[in-house]
Design a protein around this motif. Structure first.
Motif, short mmCIF file in Angstrom:
data_model
loop_
_atom_site.label_atom_id
_atom_site.label_comp_id
_atom_site.label_asym_id
_atom_site.label_seq_id
_atom_site.Cartn_x
_atom_site.Cartn_y
_atom_site.Cartn_z
N LYS A 197 9.50 -4.19 -7.59
CA LYS A 197 8.73 -3.02 -8.00
C LYS A 197 9.39 -1.73 -7.48
O LYS A 197 9.39 -0.70 -8.18
CB LYS A 197 7.31 -3.12 -7.48
CG LYS A 197 6.50 -4.23 -8.14
CD LYS A 197 5.08 -4.27 -7.59
CE LYS A 197 4.25 -5.35 -8.29
NZ LYS A 197 2.88 -5.41 -7.73
N VAL A 198 9.94 -1.81 -6.28
CA VAL A 198 10.64 -0.64 -5.73
C VAL A 198 11.86 -0.30 -6.58
O VAL A 198 12.11 0.86 -6.93
CB VAL A 198 11.04 -0.89 -4.26
CG1 VAL A 198 12.00 0.19 -3.79
CG2 VAL A 198 9.82 -0.92 -3.37
N LEU A 199 12.64 -1.35 -6.95
CA LEU A 199 13.80 -1.10 -7.79
C LEU A 199 13.38 -0.52 -9.13
O LEU A 199 14.04 0.39 -9.68
CB LEU A 199 14.56 -2.42 -8.00
CG LEU A 199 15.42 -2.89 -6.83
CD1 LEU A 199 15.98 -4.27 -7.12
CD2 LEU A 199 16.54 -1.90 -6.54
N SER A 200 12.28 -1.01 -9.67
CA SER A 200 11.79 -0.50 -10.94
C SER A 200 11.45 0.99 -10.84
O SER A 200 11.78 1.79 -11.73
CB SER A 200 10.56 -1.30 -11.38
OG SER A 200 10.05 -0.80 -12.60
N GLN A 201 10.80 1.38 -9.73
CA GLN A 201 10.45 2.79 -9.55
C GLN A 201 11.69 3.66 -9.43
O GLN A 201 11.77 4.75 -10.01
CB GLN A 201 9.57 2.95 -8.30
CG GLN A 201 8.20 2.30 -8.40
CD GLN A 201 7.37 2.89 -9.51
OE1 GLN A 201 7.37 4.10 -9.73
NE2 GLN A 201 6.67 2.03 -10.26
N LEU A 202 12.69 3.18 -8.70
CA LEU A 202 13.91 3.95 -8.53
C LEU A 202 14.66 4.08 -9.86
O LEU A 202 15.20 5.15 -10.18
CB LEU A 202 14.81 3.29 -7.48
CG LEU A 202 14.34 3.43 -6.03
CD1 LEU A 202 15.17 2.53 -5.12
CD2 LEU A 202 14.44 4.88 -5.56
N LEU A 203 14.68 2.98 -10.65
CA LEU A 203 15.37 3.04 -11.93
C LEU A 203 14.68 4.00 -12.88
O LEU A 203 15.33 4.67 -13.71
CB LEU A 203 15.44 1.63 -12.52
CG LEU A 203 16.41 0.68 -11.79
CD1 LEU A 203 16.21 -0.75 -12.23
CD2 LEU A 203 17.85 1.12 -11.99
N ASP A 226 0.82 -1.21 0.00
CA ASP A 226 0.00 0.00 0.00
C ASP A 226 0.86 1.26 0.00
O ASP A 226 0.54 2.25 -0.69
CB ASP A 226 -0.92 0.00 1.21
CG ASP A 226 -2.00 -1.08 1.11
OD1 ASP A 226 -2.25 -1.55 -0.02
OD2 ASP A 226 -2.59 -1.45 2.15
N ILE A 227 1.94 1.26 0.77
CA ILE A 227 2.83 2.42 0.80
C ILE A 227 3.42 2.67 -0.59
O ILE A 227 3.49 3.81 -1.08
CB ILE A 227 3.95 2.22 1.84
CG1 ILE A 227 3.39 2.27 3.26
CG2 ILE A 227 5.04 3.28 1.66
CD1 ILE A 227 2.91 3.63 3.70
N LEU A 228 3.84 1.57 -1.24
CA LEU A 228 4.42 1.68 -2.56
C LEU A 228 3.41 2.27 -3.55
O LEU A 228 3.74 3.16 -4.35
CB LEU A 228 4.90 0.31 -3.04
CG LEU A 228 5.48 0.26 -4.47
CD1 LEU A 228 6.69 1.18 -4.56
CD2 LEU A 228 5.85 -1.17 -4.84
N ALA A 229 2.18 1.80 -3.47
CA ALA A 229 1.15 2.30 -4.39
C ALA A 229 0.91 3.79 -4.18
O ALA A 229 0.75 4.55 -5.15
CB ALA A 229 -0.14 1.50 -4.19
N LEU A 230 0.87 4.22 -2.93
CA LEU A 230 0.63 5.63 -2.65
C LEU A 230 1.81 6.49 -3.09
O LEU A 230 1.63 7.59 -3.62
CB LEU A 230 0.36 5.82 -1.15
CG LEU A 230 -0.95 5.21 -0.63
CD1 LEU A 230 -0.98 5.22 0.90
CD2 LEU A 230 -2.15 5.98 -1.17
N CYS A 289 13.75 3.95 -1.07
CA CYS A 289 14.98 3.30 -0.62
C CYS A 289 14.77 2.55 0.69
O CYS A 289 15.40 1.52 0.95
CB CYS A 289 16.10 4.34 -0.47
SG CYS A 289 16.65 5.03 -2.05
N GLY A 290 13.88 3.07 1.55
CA GLY A 290 13.58 2.36 2.79
C GLY A 290 12.75 1.12 2.56
O GLY A 290 12.86 0.13 3.30
N LEU A 291 11.91 1.13 1.52
CA LEU A 291 11.04 -0.02 1.24
C LEU A 291 11.81 -1.19 0.66
O LEU A 291 11.27 -2.30 0.56
CB LEU A 291 9.94 0.40 0.27
CG LEU A 291 8.87 1.36 0.80
CD1 LEU A 291 7.91 1.77 -0.32
CD2 LEU A 291 8.09 0.72 1.95
N ILE A 292 13.06 -0.98 0.25
CA ILE A 292 13.83 -2.06 -0.36
C ILE A 292 14.07 -3.21 0.61
O ILE A 292 14.36 -4.33 0.21
CB ILE A 292 15.18 -1.49 -0.88
CG1 ILE A 292 15.76 -2.40 -1.98
CG2 ILE A 292 16.17 -1.34 0.27
CD1 ILE A 292 14.99 -2.35 -3.26
N GLN A 293 13.94 -2.91 1.92
CA GLN A 293 14.19 -3.97 2.91
C GLN A 293 13.07 -5.00 2.96
O GLN A 293 13.23 -6.06 3.56
CB GLN A 293 14.41 -3.35 4.29
CG GLN A 293 13.23 -2.52 4.78
CD GLN A 293 13.53 -1.75 6.06
OE1 GLN A 293 13.77 -2.36 7.09
NE2 GLN A 293 13.52 -0.42 5.97
#
Length: 1192
Positions: A1107-1113, A1070-1074, A1095-1099
């Motif tokens: 998906k987090v890596l994709s957003q950062l890239l 949910d945090i990622l979606a928001l 970067c904190g969600l990567i853990q």
């Protein structure tokens, strides 16, 4: 250090009295002796190290400065300090740095104790002359680092000059060098003195001391005195005061001559005095622009005058006897010893007359001119000169001098002349030269001086005159027997008390209080002196409001002072240039009225009524306010209709003030700024005094000026509006209460309809201040005017609040409307089953709370910042007032649905970042929680709250201090009902920018999370609340950006570690979606906060990590270069912290590319690097999507 001179003519009694007082001080000795000894002993070790040198010097300076006001405590220790330091100076092994440091320590001691005392301790044997002279000859006069050495050496040389041997004897033992005879010591000393008299800095002052000691030696004055005087007069004649160099030279010459004529014998110097005086006259020093030169000119002229006159005590002087308290006490003991002779009494009094030289007249003329100088130091020196010279004149001539001094007290003279005249009178009185026969002329002038004030532009001058007049009164108390001052006691006492209580300047009030105390103690004839002193002491008169409103009323209770105080207020303070003083004066007259009601009604009020319609704007303003205050005070005193004590003419005059002002158009322009609040104050007081004006046309006029002022508020400056609004609202309330109701308390229906409709219409005005005034006017209406119109009033205020809050304008008007809602509710009262058009009842209470609670969510901002905080503050206060009212009258009306949101919103405000509003919310929260009479029902989790906030926190908890407030407020996160609002307030504080607030709020939040980190249910509930806040404020930058910062801190501190062990935990998803939603923003600060959270969600484990890596890239190819660079930097740190998220084989390549690539380059270049990272990380390359000109 400037070498200050003390007055030779000063009587020893004053110094003895001061010493007696000083010895009673807290310090009883040189307590730092051991430390001082250690510091002095360490000089040989520290002189070479600049850092240690400065440390030791500063510490010694701090120790010595403690004794600046009690230097006599050092006297027993001066000798050993001098001896120890001089040992370093005399030692042949001492390097120059140690010598200079030693003299610096000597100077520090000398500065505190005074050079006249300290220089006497220098060794002055014959053997000391040559070494001191040699050491001084080796000094560089231009070295600014070692001036203390030269200063102390010149003082030391001054003492060695006192040896009782002819200096030529020392020359006989000197051998010639290279066949040339060395210069005689006398000439060497004179040359050194002359050389240092023309340099800038403190050594010049020491050189003048050297001259005064050296040139008065018998051998030197025979051979060199004439030549030195010629040299000095040549310098004075040939230099000007236009260049700094000439000013320095002239200063040295004048200083040396002044000290020389002070210490030299009259017989030696009398022959030169006329020449010196003639030179000074030609120089016209009194016209110089340099104050120090004018002061030195006055000092020198008075010393010349003393040389022209024989040194004798005037036989005609007034002698009170011993003025020492200790001596007076000793007289009361039966002893057979005679009174000790003072130094002056040892001088042979010469009774025979002798011719007074013509030059004395010139001297006195110069001194009288000096009394009018623009600088205080010059006037003070001239006053002392007048006292000294007059003491040697025959009685007739002395009386002429006194008459000339009295001429300074003319209203054609400036304040400088009045000040100088006061100082001169004080000196003459202190020396017994002002005979009692002159007091009848002097006392009236001093009384005038005590209230002297001359307006200059927007301010006034004269405080120095009043202060010096207090000094005169102080000196008279010590100078004269009580019987001499008895005829003037009432005048002096009244004038001193008026100054002590009513003077605008705090120093003058304190000086007058001290002078009054001195007279009470010395004279013992001042009426009620002891009683007054206990109330009007030095500290009590420091507060101006206390003086006008409390102390004045107490003093006026004594009949001797009542009328004089009233007269002074009417004559001097009602028309004062300072508006605050005028207003205080009117309030003081209100308080003094009960002390003399008849005098006020028959004398003062008619006088003020004539001033109230005068052309003087300031006097008119004060008089109108005073008329209202006095009338109201008379009404309260007589306990019947005010007409019984005020004449019909005065009643008519009071009624007609408004008409006169209106006819003259004095409500317009600058004068209207003062006249409008003044007439509103008069309307209020007339209404409170129940003046018989009911149904009189004047009431219509009064109502018109009130309404017109509300409509004209935008014409006044912001500094004046608040005072005008307060006056208007108070006047309207009193006017309605008295003149728009019948005897049964029912409102006049016609006026009720007119006023309510008019002010509700004013709420729609496009002028913000008119809206504010109309809202406050509705809140000020009495209960009778509200009855039957409550619904209409409330709807008008509600509509204005809702519409303006939605549009984000008229913030001040909305604040005042919120205040007025509470005022209307309190006046209407509460009745469960009452009519919603007359009282607060079950039908309309939810609407009232709805408006006030919406005010707590007002976060309007403009160029001034968070202006919505004004509305929130008013809403909190209004909620408290309404809640306590309802709880005391009809608690059943308060439902849980009203109390719960109120307490939750207060908790939110108590957790936010602005200290002032956090304190306000916290105090109201505790007030409602701990209220027992009445008790507020339906407070959620009352018992838990009482455990968190025990009774001692009501006064003991400082809500403004983040270190105290947040450790309490975060405990509310454990209560389900308060969790949402508390966390909402905390997110703004934790994610804020104020360091202390962020530190303590985040620390308290982490402490709470640490307690529940192992409790999956509690942590999940906390996470759901956090997500709820995030969703609800996704596009509210005020909350979303701080919340992202707070979330980043929580992720960095491992607060959700229990969630990271579960793949694709819903919280992370949910945090990622928001955050993906926020990534579309163009706000750099919001994007940076999102990057930190990514970067904190990567853990977190599972698909969410990819998906987090994709957003950062994707952010690595963001259109903003600063975002690309920030993303790369944060990813670099992320991979170093969480090494396990990628394959170790590519870790080095990834971090190297992230750190070395230039991410600010163009998109095409950056995309290549980004795609390489995608391949290494095993993430699909994002596909470019054309969107305008931007590509990813």
């Amino acid at each position: 250090m400037a070498l200050s001179e003390t007055d030779n003519g000063c009587s020893g009694e004053k110094e003895e009295a001061i010493d007696a007082i000083v010895k009673m001080c807290v310090l009883s000795g040189f307590r730092e002796k051991s430390e001082a000894m250690s510091l002095i002993s360490s000089l040989p070790q520290v002189h070479g190290d600049p850092a240690e040198n400065e440390t030791v010097t500063q510490r010694f300076l701090v120790i010595m400065n403690i004794y600046q006001e009690m230097p006599h405590l050092l006297d027993p220790h001066l000798e050993w300090m001098m001896k120890t330091i001089l040992e370093f100076v005399k030692s042949e092994n001492s390097p120059p740095s140690l010598v200079h440091l030693s003299f610096k320590f000597l100077y520090i001691i000398c500065k505190v104790r005074g050079y006249k005392i300290f220089m006497q301790l220098f060794p002055h044997e014959v053997s000391d002359v040559q070494p001191v002279l040699e050491l001084l000859s080796r000094q560089d006069p231009d070295d600014s680092e070692t001036w203390e050495t030269r200063y102390m050496l010149l003082l030391w040389l001054s003492m060695t000059c006192l040896i009782p041997f002819d200096l030529s004897r020392l020359d006989g033992h000197l051998e010639s060098e290279d066949g040339k005879a060395r210069e005689p010591i006398m000439d060497r000393i004179l040359a050194i003195a002359k050389s240092y008299l023309v340099v800038s800095g403190s050594p010049r002052n020491a050189a003048s001391v050297l001259v005064s000691k050296f040139m008065t030696r018998p051998d030197v004055k025979q051979k060199r005195l004439g030549d030195f005087l010629d040299w000095s007069l040549t310098i004075i004649s040939q230099t000007s005061d236009h260049s700094m160099t000439d000013i320095v030279v002239l200063d040295g010459a004048l200083q040396s001559l002044a000290k020389l004529f002070k210490h030299g014998k009259r017989d030696d110097l009398l022959q030169y005095a006329p020449t010196v005086l003639q030179c000074l006259e030609q120089k016209h020093l009194s016209e110089s622009s340099e104050a120090m030169l004018r002061k030195l000119g006055v000092k020198l002229i008075q010393r010349l005058g003393l040389n022209f006159l024989k040194p004798r005590l005037a036989a005609w002087r007034y002698q009170r006897g011993s003025r020492s308290l200790a001596a007076n006490l000793a007289k009361s003991q039966p002893t057979s010893t005679s009174t000790a002779l003072t130094p002056e009494m040892e001088i042979q009094e010469q009774e025979e007359d002798y011719d007074i030289p013509e030059e004395v007249e010139t001297v006195i003329e110069h001194l009288l001119v000096g009394l009018k100088d623009k600088e205080t130091v010059v006037r003070w020196s001239a006053a002392k000169g007048i006292g000294r010279v007059t003491g040697r004149l025959p009685k007739e001539l002395a009386d002429e001098v006194v008459g000339s001094v009295l001429d300074c007290f003319s209203f054609q003279e400036t304040d400088n002349a009045w000040h100088g005249g006061c100082l001169a009178l004080a000196e003459l009185g202190r020396r017994g030269l002002l005979l009692p026969s002159r007091l009848c002329n002097v006392v009236p002038l001093i009384v005038k001086s005590l209230t002297y004030e001359e307006k200059r532009g927007a301010c006034s001058v004269g405080s120095n005159v009043r202060d010096s007049a207090c000094y005169v009164c102080w000196s008279f108390a010590r100078a004269y027997e009580p019987k001499e001052l008895q005829p003037f006691v009432n005048q002096i006492a009244s004038a001193l008390l008026i100054t002590a209580v009513f003077d605008r300047n705090v120093n003058c009030r304190r000086a007058a209080s001290a002078a009054f105390q001195e007279n009470v103690g010395r004279q013992g004839t001042f009426p009620h002196g002891i009683d007054i002193l206990t109330t009007a002491d030095y500290y009590a008169v420091g507060n101006l409001n206390n003086c006008y409103l409390n102390i004045s009323a107490y003093i006026a209770g004594f009949p001797e002072y009542t009328k004089s105080m009233i007269d002074h207020l009417v004559a001097m303070k009602i028309n004062h240039w300072d508006g605050a003083v005028r207003e205080l004066a009117t309030k003081a007259l209100h308080n003094l009225t009960p002390k003399a009601p008849d005098y006020m009604a028959t004398t003062v009020l008619p006088q003020l009524l004539s001033m109230a319609v005068s052309i003087d704007l300031l006097g008119r303003h004060g008089a109108i306010l005073a008329c209202g205050e006095i009338t109201h005070a008379l009404y309260k005193v007589v306990n019947r209709t005010v007409e019984d004590i005020i004449s019909p003419e005065c009643v008519d005059a009071l009624k007609n003030i408004h008409n006169v002002l209106n006819e003259r158009k004095q409500y317009k322009g600058f004068g209207g700024l003062l006249m409008r609040p003044a007439i509103c104050g008069l309307i209020e007081k007339m209404s409170l005094s129940k003046m018989p004006f009911k149904n009189d046309p004047i009431i219509t006029g009064w109502q018109w000026i009130i309404d017109d002022t509300i409509q004209s508020l935008h014409l006044f400056s912001s500094d004046d509006r608040d005072g005008i609004i307060v006056a208007v609202v108070s006047a309207l309330s009193a006017l309605c209460e008295e003149y728009y109701q019948d005897h049964s308390g029912q409102a006049d229906p016609q006026m009720q309809d007119v006023l309510v409709s008019q002010y509700i219409e004013g709420l729609k005005n496009q002028q913000m201040l008119t809206r504010s005034g109309s809202a406050l006017a509705l809140g000020s209406l009495p209960r009778a005017m509200i009855k039957g119109k409550l619904k209409q009033i409330f709807e008008g205020l509600q509509q204005m609040c809702v519409v303006s809050q939605k549009e984000g304008n008229f913030t001040e008007a909305r604040r005042d409307a919120v205040k007025s809602i509470a005022q209307v509710c309190v006046k209407a009262g509460v009745c469960t089953n009452g009519s919603p058009d007359s009282v607060i009842c079950s039908e309309n209470i939810s609407e009232v709370y709805g408006v006030l609670l919406s005010g707590l969510n007002d976060y309007t901002t403009d160029s001034r910042g968070d202006v919505g905080a004004w509305v929130r503050e008013a809403a909190m206060t209004s909620l408290m007032e309404v809640t306590l009212l309802v709880a005391s009258s009809a608690p059943e009306v308060l439902s849980p649905d009203l109390v719960k949101p109120m307490m939750c919103c207060l908790a939110q405000q108590a957790a936010e970042k602005i200290d002032r509003y956090r304190e306000h919310a916290g105090n109201i929260f505790l007030r409602l929680l701990h209220s027992t009479e009445p008790a507020v029902p339906h407070i959620p989790h009352r018992e838990e709250l009482l455990n968190i906030f025990p009774a001692e926190t009501i006064n003991g908890l400082n809500w403004k201090a983040p270190s105290q407030a947040f450790k309490y407020i975060t405990q509310l996160l454990g209560l389900p009902e308060y969790q949402y609002h508390t966390l909402l307030g905390l997110s703004v504080s934790v994610g804020g920018i104020t360091e202390s607030t962020v530190h303590f709020s985040s620390q308290s939040l982490f402490d709470f999370l640490k307690k529940i980190e192992k409790d999956g249910v509690a942590l999940a509930q906390f996470g759901d609340t956090l997500l709820s806040i995030f969703r609800g404020n996704l596009h509210n930058d005020r909350v979303s950006v701080p919340l992202l910062k707070m979330l980043n801190q929580m992720l960095s501190n491992g607060c959700f570690e229990i969630f990271t062990k579960q793949e694709n935990h819903p919280f992370c998803v949910d945090i990622l979606a928001l955050c993906k939603e926020l990534k579309k923003s163009k706000d750099v600060s919001k994007l940076r906060a999102c990057i930190d959270v990514f970067c904190g969600l990567i853990q977190f484990q599972g698909e969410v990590r990819r998906k987090v890596l994709s957003q950062l890239l994707m952010l690595l190819c963001h259109p903003f270069p600063v975002i690309r660079k920030t993303t790369a930097s944060q990813m670099y740190e992320m991979f170093l912290i969480y090494e396990d998220v990628i394959d170790q084989e590519v870790l080095d390549d990834v971090v190297t590319l992230l750190s070395d690539a230039k991410w600010e380059s163009d998109i095409a270049t950056v995309r290549t690097h980004r795609n390489q990272l995608c391949d290494w990380l095993g993430v699909a390359r994002p596909q470019p999507v054309a969107k305008g000109s931007a590509q990813i």
